[in-house]
Design an enzyme around this catalytic site. Structure first.
Site, mmCIF file in Angstrom:
data_model
loop_
_atom_site.group_PDB
_atom_site.id
_atom_site.type_symbol
_atom_site.label_atom_id
_atom_site.label_comp_id
_atom_site.label_asym_id
_atom_site.label_seq_id
_atom_site.Cartn_x
_atom_site.Cartn_y
_atom_site.Cartn_z
ATOM 1 N N GLU A 1 -20.229 -6.164 48.561
ATOM 2 C CA GLU A 1 -20.206 -5.338 49.764
ATOM 3 C C GLU A 1 -19.960 -6.169 51.021
ATOM 4 O O GLU A 1 -19.233 -5.770 51.905
ATOM 5 C CB GLU A 1 -21.528 -4.578 49.916
ATOM 6 C CG GLU A 1 -21.582 -3.284 49.148
ATOM 7 C CD GLU A 1 -20.495 -2.290 49.557
ATOM 8 O OE1 GLU A 1 -20.707 -1.571 50.531
ATOM 9 O OE2 GLU A 1 -19.444 -2.241 48.889
ATOM 10 N N ASP A 2 -20.612 -7.337 51.077
ATOM 11 C CA ASP A 2 -20.642 -8.076 52.344
ATOM 12 C C ASP A 2 -19.743 -9.307 52.398
ATOM 13 O O ASP A 2 -19.630 -9.935 53.437
ATOM 14 C CB ASP A 2 -22.085 -8.536 52.656
ATOM 15 C CG ASP A 2 -23.012 -7.338 52.803
ATOM 16 O OD1 ASP A 2 -22.497 -6.220 52.930
ATOM 17 O OD2 ASP A 2 -24.239 -7.530 52.783
#
Ligand code: MN
Length: 707
Positions: free
Chosen positions: A79-80
């Site tokens: 996600e990051d």
């Protein structure tokens, strides 16, 4: 270079129950994660990697396997950071990558609605999205750590996350039987959602704790003594109830804090089930039980597998005492729920063993419920949650719709509104343009694109699965066909009237009224539609309207000619056997219930049906047909590289479209037969097209197929 402290304590915990080689994998996952999150910081100021480490640490308390711990360390990298699923799969194996992907998918769905029913759907969506219970366990640990460090967030965000935790994640923890987690999530949510009420209540509880300490100790000792007298081996614990449960009791029963007496509970843990009932008897002898408060969750366990005896007693000074009595085994399950199956697994168990155990657990839960016969609702939930036959998706406004498994964009459109379904032309799933037939998956955000004049396509019936979509499409098509049939019927009738009454004869109102009187007051539109559909013969209706007897006509054979424009819609069909195109000599056949079917004059199929002259009528092409018509072509071509591309280019050049193409091997390997269904304006267009195709050297023979 040593690892920082926080990760060290994780490895130590893991080494307590994992093999050394598994701990090595964790170490390398930690380094991978730290590198990927390099330069990112939490709101608390710590390096970001401290978060995944804490999440993994929470999971070691449940003795989760190394794959789950590895995935926990990596749970935010997709996600990051730039890291992809493929990279994770290559480095840590497919299973770990699947787990991380599962957690990331949950992160991407955002819960917006405040409605209770929507919260329930959302919980179902979360559970339906995760086939592997470990994904939920990682997600719950992630949420727990975020809640523990929520202080650092801005107030509005804090409230939103706390609300979501209370509505979604705490109930999921409860359903999985993760009691300690359930309580902590509730407590933290309460604290951040209602900070003032939390503080006031906490103070009141502190004061009460001091005041009641003596009483609690007295009760504790009295229970221990009584159990010892009766030779029942058991541990007795006093426990403070959590603030949220006290708060809820105050809310539910409109009580003030001083009216809530049972802020302490007691727990008796015995060696076996018989001990539970013996202890119960002993306690009921010590203090009088409050009638109606006794519950036997040992004989009838709760839906999540929880087992205990609950009773409430009249204590000293009229203080109600809540007691839970259970075995050590039951206690373990009560605290850790589904995770207890990882806690006490054999050391040599692999993934399939884990899956088998989870399955067994669910199975035993199911059997327990079936035997007690108490909870149809439970079965219903288990079915939806863990063996999903429903799919949960978002509308653009964040509302959640539940549809049958296998539903497509068209089902979704009709679920939103019938008008949306009838007008839909395309769809976006998670922002990407997709065909309407695309199947929906859990958590998808679906957007339907409509245009004002779009109509349902009969082909949709091949792939919609919901009853609502199916019946709406059918209804629309029927209505449309009805209207188009009525229009065709009107033309057929006018033509018949002109043929027998004279060119300028028009049926007037009086004639229609008389006709209606004689024929059971049928609406005019219905009569016209029946003519268009071939249920009534135009010539017969024309005679009845004009009051002409059968004897004057002799045959019902329609004189005159119907002009075909090609835009008649569903009331008129072009026969699939011969594919007539403008310029072909044609003939019309009135097929009962289907309207007019147009064949070419030389169609062999039509020739076979000639025996029934009443059903035939003359038709001719209008000079201005604007539609494209399908036509079948067969070609024999020599097998050269790129021949199909050459044909396609020539067809496009001639302004035609390819509807369909199929290949079959020819008599020798040197030749192939190619069948094309092409779209042309008329015979001239077709002739031009065929001339162009013949000029291609590889084309040996080219024929139009009829019948
Ligand atoms: Mn996280």
């Amino acid at each position: 270079m040593g690892a920082p402290n926080e990760a060290d304590s994780l490895f130590r915990e893991a080494a307590g129950y994992l093999r050394p080689e598994d701990v090595h994998v964790l170490e390398s996952a930690y380094r991978f994660s730290a590198e990927a999150h390099e330069g990112q910081f939490r709101k608390t100021g710590e390096p970001y990697v401290s978060h995944p480490v804490e999440v993994a640490k929470i999971l070691t308390a449940w003795h989760l396997d190394s794959q789950a711990l590895t995935a926990a360390l990596l749970h935010d990298v997709m996600e990051d950071t730039e890291v992809t699923k493929a990279q994770l799969s290559e480095r840590f194996g497919r299973m770990v990558a699947e787990l991380v992907d599962g957690v990331s998918k949950l992160d991407r769905i955002e819960f917006e609605s405040q409605e209770q029913a929507q919260a329930e759907n959302f919980r179902k969506m979360v559970l339906a999205m995760t086939r592997d219970v470990r994904v939920i366990l990682i997600k719950l640990a992630d949420r727990l750590h975020n809640m523990r460090t929520l202080e650092a967030m801005a107030a509005p965000k804090r409230a939103r996350i706390a609300r979501e935790t209370l509505d979604i994640y705490a109930p999921i923890a409860n359903r999985l039987g993760l009691n300690a987690l359930y309580q902590e999530l509730q407590e933290l949510s309460f604290k951040h959602l209602f900070p003032n009420r939390y503080r006031v209540l906490q103070k009141a509880l502190q004061a009460a704790r001091g005041n009641r300490r003596e009483v609690v100790d007295r009760i504790l000792n009295a229970i221990r003594d009584r159990l010892a007298e009766e030779l029942i081996e058991a541990q007795v614990q006093g426990r403070e109830k959590n603030l949220f449960s006290i708060y809820r009791k105050m809310e539910d029963k409109s009580l003030t804090f001083s009216q809530v007496f049972d802020i302490f509970g007691f727990r008796v843990i015995t060696r076996d089930v018989a001990g539970c009932y013996l202890a119960l008897g002993a306690l009921h002898g010590l203090y009088k039980p409050i009638p109606g408060k006794f519950k036997d969750y040992i004989a009838i366990p709760k839906a999540n597998g929880y087992q205990s005896l609950h009773t409430t007693l009249f204590g000293p000074f009229g203080m109600p005492i809540e007691v839970q009595i259970r075995t050590a085994d039951m206690h373990r399950i009560a605290e850790a729920g589904v995770a207890s199956h990882w806690l006490y697994k054999q050391s040599d168990s692999d993934l399939t063993d884990l899956q088998r155990k989870t399955h067994l657990w669910l199975q035993s839960l199911l059997e327990m419920q079936t035997r007690s016969g108490s909870s149809v609702e439970f079965l219903e939930h288990l079915k939806v949650d863990l063996f999903p036959d429903e799919v949960y998706v978002f509308t653009p406004k964040g509302r959640i719709l539940s549809l049958s498994q296998g539903s497509t964009c068209v089902d979704f459109a009709y679920a939103v509104h019938t008008d949306i379904g009838n007008r839909c032309v395309a769809a976006r799933i998670n922002g990407e343009l997709v065909p309407l037939r695309s199947e929906l998956r859990n958590g998808d955000r679906v957007e339907i694109i409509t245009t004002a004049h779009a109509k349902p396509n009969p082909a949709w019936l091949n792939y919609v699965v919901t009853a609502k979509a199916r019946s709406s499409i059918r209804h629309f098509l029927k209505t449309m066909q009805y209207e188009e049939s009525a229009q065709l019927g009107e033309r057929l009738l006018q033509q018949a009237v002109s043929a027998i009454g004279g060119k300028d004869v028009v049926i007037d109102e009086a004639q229609w009224e008389r006709y209606a009187r004689d024929h059971g007051n049928r609406p005019r539109l219905e009569v016209l539609a029946d003519i268009g559909l071939g249920k009534l013969l135009a010539i017969v209706v024309a005679r009845q309207l004009l009051r002409l007897g059968e004897q004057e006509g002799g045959s019902n054979r329609l004189p005159g000619t119907v002009v075909i424009r090609g835009s008649e819609g569903m009331a008129l069909q072009f026969a699939k056997c011969c594919h007539p195109i403008p310029g072909d000599p044609i003939i019309g056949y009135v097929k009962k219930g289907q309207g007019l079917v147009v064949h070419t004059h030389d169609c062999p199929v039509a020739r076979k049906m000639r025996g029934d002259p009443d059903k035939w009528l003359d038709v001719e092409w209008s000079p201005d047909t604007r539609k494209l018509f399908a036509v079948n072509i067969r070609m024999v071509v020599s097998n050269q590289r790129g021949v199909l591309a050459k044909l396609a280019a020539e067809i496009a050049e001639a302004g035609s479209n390819i509807d369909n193409v199929s290949l079959e091997p020819g008599d020798s390997s040197a030749y192939s037969n190619i069948h094309f269904t092409l779209q042309v304006n008329n015979r001239l267009h077709l002739a031009h097209l065929m001339r162009g195709l013949r000029r291609i050297p590889e084309v040996i023979r080219i024929t139009r197929l009829k019948g």
